[in-house]
Structure formats: structure tokens, C-alpha cells
Design an enzyme around this catalytic site. Structure first.
Site: not given
Length: 449
Positions: A116, A200, A293
Site C-alpha cells: 500500500k 494515513e 483482480r
């Protein structure tokens, strides 16, 4: 078009992939664990290969067993579905190195988006908005605290290698941060083999909106609209709809353009999803992560665009042009999906068991992608998802009406089931009005607005 396909997954997504492959006259191979031997997907494949015991680490996540099954059956390609090995760059590389076709993005794109922190940095460099956060892993609680003070509380503490809503916690202050940092770091090390932690900014009232992208065989990346995914429990989605009721046309255009830039930044091929947080008060969106995906919720996109995304995946993997005109995409109506899980409808705790009754709803605009039927056993070994109920209507009001009828008409007995929650949600003024955010389930359970 490729000639044979091994589906390295189980349940509803295996059935769904097999359905498209059969329509395209592609020979199909299923793999299954001992616990899944009696499930419908095993019977529906042209050939089925047992690959190990119920424990997914010894079966569906066992790369060697899956590759051995592909070789033994002469499969030309492998489709990983979602979960399990679908975002495992090493497995994707092994598939290619063994001379097979990988139905998904290249291993390099999977690896780039799997971390990430790396993904945030790549997106920022590509001009995609990202939320304030760390550009390097927080290597200690002290470093995490320093970052959190600079960002401003509350903050989200996230496993850099995590996914699917796992490995995330909110810290409101310094004391909470230290505790959550240690929990997330230990969880990430145990679950993902990587204890890297990202700090974050946390947005208390935010919407979760994602964009379906498709990287074509000719190198172009196209955006196939957005999906609203803000109805969640434990950071995991329960309901998805398209289009999002939150966006203005200008905001939608900016979001889709940013998603295309995100795909182009990693030379993306095949289906993927760019997930974003949207702050409705400020009208701003921020990159969250890219799922490399096919998503659980892809049917809502199929409904509004009239596409078969699995077919498009197979076309890209085969080097073929898309089955639609990328320059003439139009959205028709509104679609909503609910995830029918084997869990209680209040606390959302798993409740596996033998299915004694299974009656699916039918009617215009109603679609059910299911992994089970009467007589099957829902075991505790896997995700609690039993089926996806999808409705498509002329507009959101029509879709809500069809969904109410479909939820009422879905009969399941044996395991616990969360259908009562969806009936409750469909009477909730926030949801019905379209003015909701990721806190809606919590407010419903606390009786707050």
C-alpha cells in the site's frame, strides 16, 4: 480464445467463471478441497481435481498443488478469481514461467500495487490524489506517533501488505495509536508475512467508491464506471451499487480519469479496481488501493454496462480485442448487489451449518450468483459468502423496489443468514435516500443518525 481454463477458486466465483467459459466453448477444470467435494462448482466443471484438505493453506493457497493440477489436466490458462492466490505476484509469475496463461494483470503490476505504501507513492507520482499519510513504513510506535502528529488525529493504522479490509484500525490519540500500531503490526506479520505499517488520515464521514478498470490487450486502459461500496461491517463490504448516488457528473468524470491514470502508471492489463475514499463535504476523493483482480461486486458493473467481465478478462488474456466499443460506453439504469453471508444479521458473526432450504428469488432484473444449494454444508474454513443477490432497474428507485422483493423471496435455512439485515437496510432513510457513508452500519446498530 484460449482453449482450456483451470479455475483456482471455489464457491460462487468458481461457478460464475465456469459459466462464462462454458458459453465460450472453453474446456473447464475445477480444483477443490476435501470440504468442497459436494459443492455445485465441482460438478459443473468438465473436469475436477482434488488438491488437498479443507485448510486453504493446504489447498486453494497451495500454489504447487494448483500448478500440478493444471499440468495434469493440460490446462492452457489459470483464472484465480478473488482471494486465495489472486493477488500473489509470485504465483502469477510461476504460472507464466510454467508456460501457462495468467488471467489477470502481470506479476509486476500485482507486486507494485500489493504494497500500500508503494502504491500510494506510485499514484501520487502519476497525479492521482492520495490522502495525507506516510511515504515509508512506520518502523516503530514512536515513528508512527510522529507521523500521526504530523498528519493529525484521528488516523488509520494499516498493514501495508493487507487487503480485503483486514489489518486496519483507527487511532484517536497517542495512547490509542501505540496500542493499535502493535496490534496491526503483529497481525500483518502473522497474516501477510510482512509487518510493515502505514499511517494515513482517517475520515470519520467518508464514502468508499471504486472504479472498475480494464487494461486491454492493445495497451489501452478503460474505466467501466464506478461502484459505491460504503455499506460495510469491519471495513468489509456488504452492499455495492452503480452508479454512485453521491457523485456529480464532474466528480464522476474526474474520478474515472484518475483511475485510468492509475492503471496506466503500472501498464495495467486485464480487470482491476481502483478504490477511493470520497469526502462528500469537501467533494474530494483520495486513492485508497488497487485490487489487481476481479472484484466480488463486478456484477453491478456488468448489469449497467451490459458486459460480461469474465469474458473480457479471457479476451485480454488471449490477446483479443474487447467485445465492446471502448469509445461508446453507456450506463443503463441502476444496479445494486447484496452479499448473502452465513452470519447473523446483527453482530455479523459467522454461523456455518448444513443448508436445509435454498430457494433463490427470480424475476425481471434479478440475478443470483450462488456457491451453494440445498443439502450443501457451509463450513467454517472459508469466507462466509454464500451468494450475491443483484438487481438491475430503470433507476435507483426501481432497483430498490426490486431488491426489497428479491430479499423477501430469498429463502435459506440451516446456517445463519444476514438477509434480515438487508431488509432493515432497505427501510433505512439514509440508505434509501442515497445520503450515507461508511458509518451507516454502526449508526444502525447504535440507533444513531
Amino acid at each position: 480464445m484460449l482453449s482450456s481454463l483451470l479455475v483456482a477458486n471455489r464457491g460462487e466465483i468458481a461457478r460464475r467463471i465456469l459459466r462464462t467459459a462454458r458459453r465460450l466453448d472453453v474446456r473447464t477444470i475445477a480444483v477443490y478441497s476435501e470440504a468442497d467435494a459436494d459443492l455445485p462448482f465441482v460438478k459443473e466443471a468438465d473436469e475436477a481435481v482434488p488438491i488437498g484438505p479443507a485448510n486453504p493453506a493446504q489447498s486453494y493457497r497451495n500454489a504447487e498443488a494448483v500448478l500440478a493440477a493444471a499440468k495434469a489436466t493440460g490446462a492452457e490458462a489459470i483464472h484465480p478469481g478473488y482471494g486465495f492466490l489472486s493477488e500473489n505476484a509470485a504465483f502469477a509469475r510461476a504460472v507464466v514461467d510454467n508456460g501457462l496463461i495468467w488471467v489477470g494483470p502481470g506479476p509486476e503490476a500485482i507486486a507494485a500495487m500489493g504494497d500500500k505504501i508503494n502504491a500510494r507513492n506510485l499514484m501520487a507520482a502519476a497525479g492521482v490524489p492520495v490522502a495525507p499519510g506516510t511515504t515509508d513504513p512506520a518502523t516503530s510506535a514512536d515513528a508512527a506517533l510522529e507521523a500521526a502528529v504530523a498528519i493529525g488525529f484521528p488516523v488509520m493504522v494499516k498493514a501495508a501488505a493487507g487487503g480485503g479490509g483486514m489489518g486496519m484500525a483507527v487511532a484517536e490519540d497517542a495512547g490509542g495509536l501505540r496500542a493499535e500500531y502493535e496490534k496491526v503490526r503483529a497481525f500483518a506479520e502473522r497474516m501477510f508475512g510482512d509487518g510493515s505499517v502505514l499511517i494515513e488520515r482517517y475520515f470519520p464521514r467518508v464514502r468508499h467508491i471504486e472504479v472498475q478498470i480494464l487494461g486491454l490487450a492493445d495497451g489501452r486502459v478503460v474505466a467501466l464506471g464506478e461502484r459505491e461500496c460504503s455499506v460495510q461491517r469491519r471495513n468489509q463490504k456488504l452492499v455495492e451499487e452503480s452508479p454512485s448516488p453521491a457523485l456529480t457528473p464532474q466528480q464522476r468524470s474526474e474520478l474515472l480519469q484518475a483511475a485510468v491514470r492509475a492503471g496506466e502508471a503500472v501498464a495495467y492489463r486485464n480487470a482491476g479496481t481502483v478504490e477511493c475514499l470520497f469526502d462528500p463535504a469537501a467533494g474530494q476523493f483520495f486513492f485508497l488501493e488497487m485490487n489487481t483482480r476481479l472484484q466480488v461486486e463486478h456484477p453491478v458493473t456488468e448489469a449497467v454496462f451490459g458486459l460480461d467481465l469474465v469474458e473480457e478478462q479471457l479476451r485480454v488474456a488471449s490477446g483479443l480485442a474487447p467485445g465492446f466499443d471502448p469509445d461508446a460506453l453507456t450506463v443503463t439504469g441502476h444496479a445494486i448487489e447484496v452479499r448473502v453471508n452465513a452470519e447473523d444479521p446483527r453482530r455479523f458473526l459467522p454461523g456455518p451449518g448444513a443448508i436445509t432450504t435454498w430457494v433463490e428469488p427470480a424475476g425481471e432484473g434479478v440475478r443470483v450468483d450462488s456457491g451453494y444449494t440445498a443439502g450443501n454444508l457451509v463450513t467454517p474454513n472459508y469466507d462466509s459468502l454464500m451468494a450475491k443477490l443483484v438487481v438491475h432497474g430503470a433507476d435507483r428507485t426501481d432497483a430498490l423496489r426490486r431488491l426489497r422483493a428479491a430479499v423477501a423471496g430469498f429463502e435459506i435455512a440451516g446456517p445463519k443468514v444476514n438477509l434480515a439485515f438487508f431488509a432493515e437496510l432497505l427501510d433505512n432513510p439514509e440508505f434509501v435516500g442515497g445520503d450515507y457513508d461508511t458509518g451507516i452500519v454502526g449508526r444502525m446498530r447504535e440507533g444513531k443518525k
